[in-house]
Enzyme design. Structure first.
Site, mmCIF file in Angstrom:
data_model
loop_
_atom_site.group_PDB
_atom_site.id
_atom_site.type_symbol
_atom_site.label_atom_id
_atom_site.label_comp_id
_atom_site.label_asym_id
_atom_site.label_seq_id
_atom_site.Cartn_x
_atom_site.Cartn_y
_atom_site.Cartn_z
ATOM 1 N N ASP A 1 0.976 4.533 1.902
ATOM 2 C CA ASP A 1 0.385 5.122 3.101
ATOM 3 C C ASP A 1 0.334 6.642 2.962
ATOM 4 O OD1 ASP A 1 0.263 2.594 4.124
ATOM 5 O OD2 ASP A 1 1.887 2.862 5.587
ATOM 6 N N ALA B 1 3.829 1.152 12.415
ATOM 7 C CA ALA B 1 4.489 -0.098 12.006
ATOM 8 C C ALA B 1 4.964 -0.936 13.181
ATOM 9 C CB ALA B 1 5.665 0.220 11.087
ATOM 10 N N ALA B 2 4.369 -0.726 14.351
ATOM 11 C CA ALA B 2 4.835 -1.441 15.542
ATOM 12 C C ALA B 2 4.752 -2.958 15.365
ATOM 13 C CB ALA B 2 4.022 -1.007 16.758
ATOM 14 N N GLY B 3 3.581 -3.448 14.937
ATOM 15 C CA GLY B 3 3.415 -4.893 14.779
ATOM 16 C C GLY B 3 4.260 -5.459 13.667
ATOM 17 N N ASP B 4 4.339 -4.739 12.540
ATOM 18 C CA ASP B 4 5.123 -5.213 11.400
ATOM 19 C C ASP B 4 6.607 -5.262 11.734
ATOM 20 O OD1 ASP B 4 2.759 -5.338 9.936
ATOM 21 O OD2 ASP B 4 2.996 -3.303 9.171
ATOM 22 N N GLY C 1 5.911 6.988 10.291
ATOM 23 C CA GLY C 1 5.728 6.212 9.064
ATOM 24 C C GLY C 1 5.911 4.726 9.256
ATOM 25 N N ASN D 1 0.832 -1.205 0.000
ATOM 26 C CA ASN D 1 0.000 0.000 0.000
ATOM 27 C C ASN D 1 0.863 1.249 0.000
ATOM 28 O OD1 ASN D 1 -2.457 -1.430 0.280
ATOM 29 N ND2 ASN D 1 -2.234 -1.489 2.507
ATOM 30 N N THR E 1 1.159 -9.959 20.970
ATOM 31 C CA THR E 1 1.780 -8.659 21.194
ATOM 32 C C THR E 1 0.790 -7.753 21.922
ATOM 33 O OG1 THR E 1 1.077 -7.935 18.982
ATOM 34 C CG2 THR E 1 3.294 -8.852 19.193
#
Length: 302
Positions: free
Chosen positions: A14, A249-252, A287, A12, A220
């Site tokens: 963003d 983007a914490a999880g990624d 970002g 995507n 998480t």
């Protein structure tokens, strides 16, 4: 020979809108800044793993437009193998992300070309599965594609990892082909159909899924840390305390750090620590892909 990770997922552009506070329904607020940053959960995870000095093959689609070109170029610059990415007549996926001054966000995703990542596409690129040691999935491409991809990877004897975001109910045919599930609390609740209120309910939900065939679950919990569960028991990992700028983007980034460590050493605890360090660095920047740290940055994190 260096191990290879194949990531099947979304790409995507963003559109990040920085605001003092996220507007309520019916409310109009002035924004402070608009940023165009390459993203998509699949692409973010692929770039996160690549920037940590791993060999990545990416499977996904973009549109025949400037956003698609920019996404492919960004992944190429990060060291991702882009030769299997296809262009489609659909527009490139878009995510509109509001980020407030505290780093909180909300996100609207328009899938676009991601919806064209179908089973036939996976069959055209079986070599990407054959070369891989680990195959990583999320849920921003069609569920039927994820199901097919998990079956292919499992049949080939590959380790399968699913980040079930965005949250959907998953049928048993998907669940039984997952080696490692990495959800947050909300995603775990949706998949298990058990209300999550505390650690006991997390363990109850996780054990329900373990009994269906998943081997390991890593939940998480944001600033509260990470809870690891398998059939032998569970262990809690404290989160690192840092100045949060943007949690997009914490999880990624956690998955990027986890996978990059796990493919090297197969050690769950060390890999979770690596994931936490990677996420702690990422949330200190604005970002998605622009916030993902390098191997040197993670190694120097204290």
């Amino acid at each position: 020979m260096k191990s290879i990770v194949t990531v099947v997922g979304s790409m995507n552009m963003d559109l990040v809108i920085k605001v003092n506070e996220i507007p309520q329904i019916g409310e109009t607020l002035l924004g402070n800044e608009l940023l165009q940053i390459p993203g998509g959960k699949g692409a973010n995870q692929g770039v996160a793993i690549a920037k940590l000095n791993n060999e990545i093959i990416f499977l996904g689609k973009v549109g025949k437009d400037v956003f698609g070109d920019a996404l492919i170029e960004s992944m190429k610059e990060s060291g991702v193998n882009i030769e299997h990415i296809e262009k489609t007549d659909e527009s490139t996926g878009i995510a509109v992300i509001n980020v407030d001054k505290h780093g909180n966000n909300n996100i609207i995703v328009i899938p676009g070309a991601n919806g064209d990542v179908d089973k036939e596409y996976l069959q055209r690129h079986l070599i990407a599965f054959e070369k891989a040691d680990i195959v990583v999935f999320q849920l921003e491409v069609p569920l039927e594609t994820v199901k097919e991809g998990l079956k292919i990877a499992r049949k080939l004897g590959k380790t399968t990892i699913l980040n079930p975001a965005p949250a959907y109910e998953l049928d048993d045919e998907i669940i039984e082909n997952i080696d490692i599930l990495i959800p947050n609390e909300h995603e775990l609740e949706r998949i298990s159909k058990i209300k999550i209120t505390d650690q006991d309910s997390i363990l109850k939900a996780a054990n329900k899924l373990l009994h269906k065939g998943i081997r390991q679950i890593i939940v998480t919990l944001g600033s509260k840390g990470v809870l690891y569960i398998d059939t032998r028991g569970h262990k809690f990992f404290e989160a690192y305390k840092v100045n949060v700028v943007d949690t997009t983007a914490a999880g990624d980034s956690f998955i990027g750090g986890f996978v990059s460590s796990y493919i090297e050493n197969g050690n769950i605890e060390r890999s979770i620590e690596m994931g936490q360090k990677t996420a702690a660095l990422a949330i200190q920047k604005v970002g998605a892909q622009s916030s993902l740290p390098t191997k040197e940055e993670v190694d120097n994190f204290r």
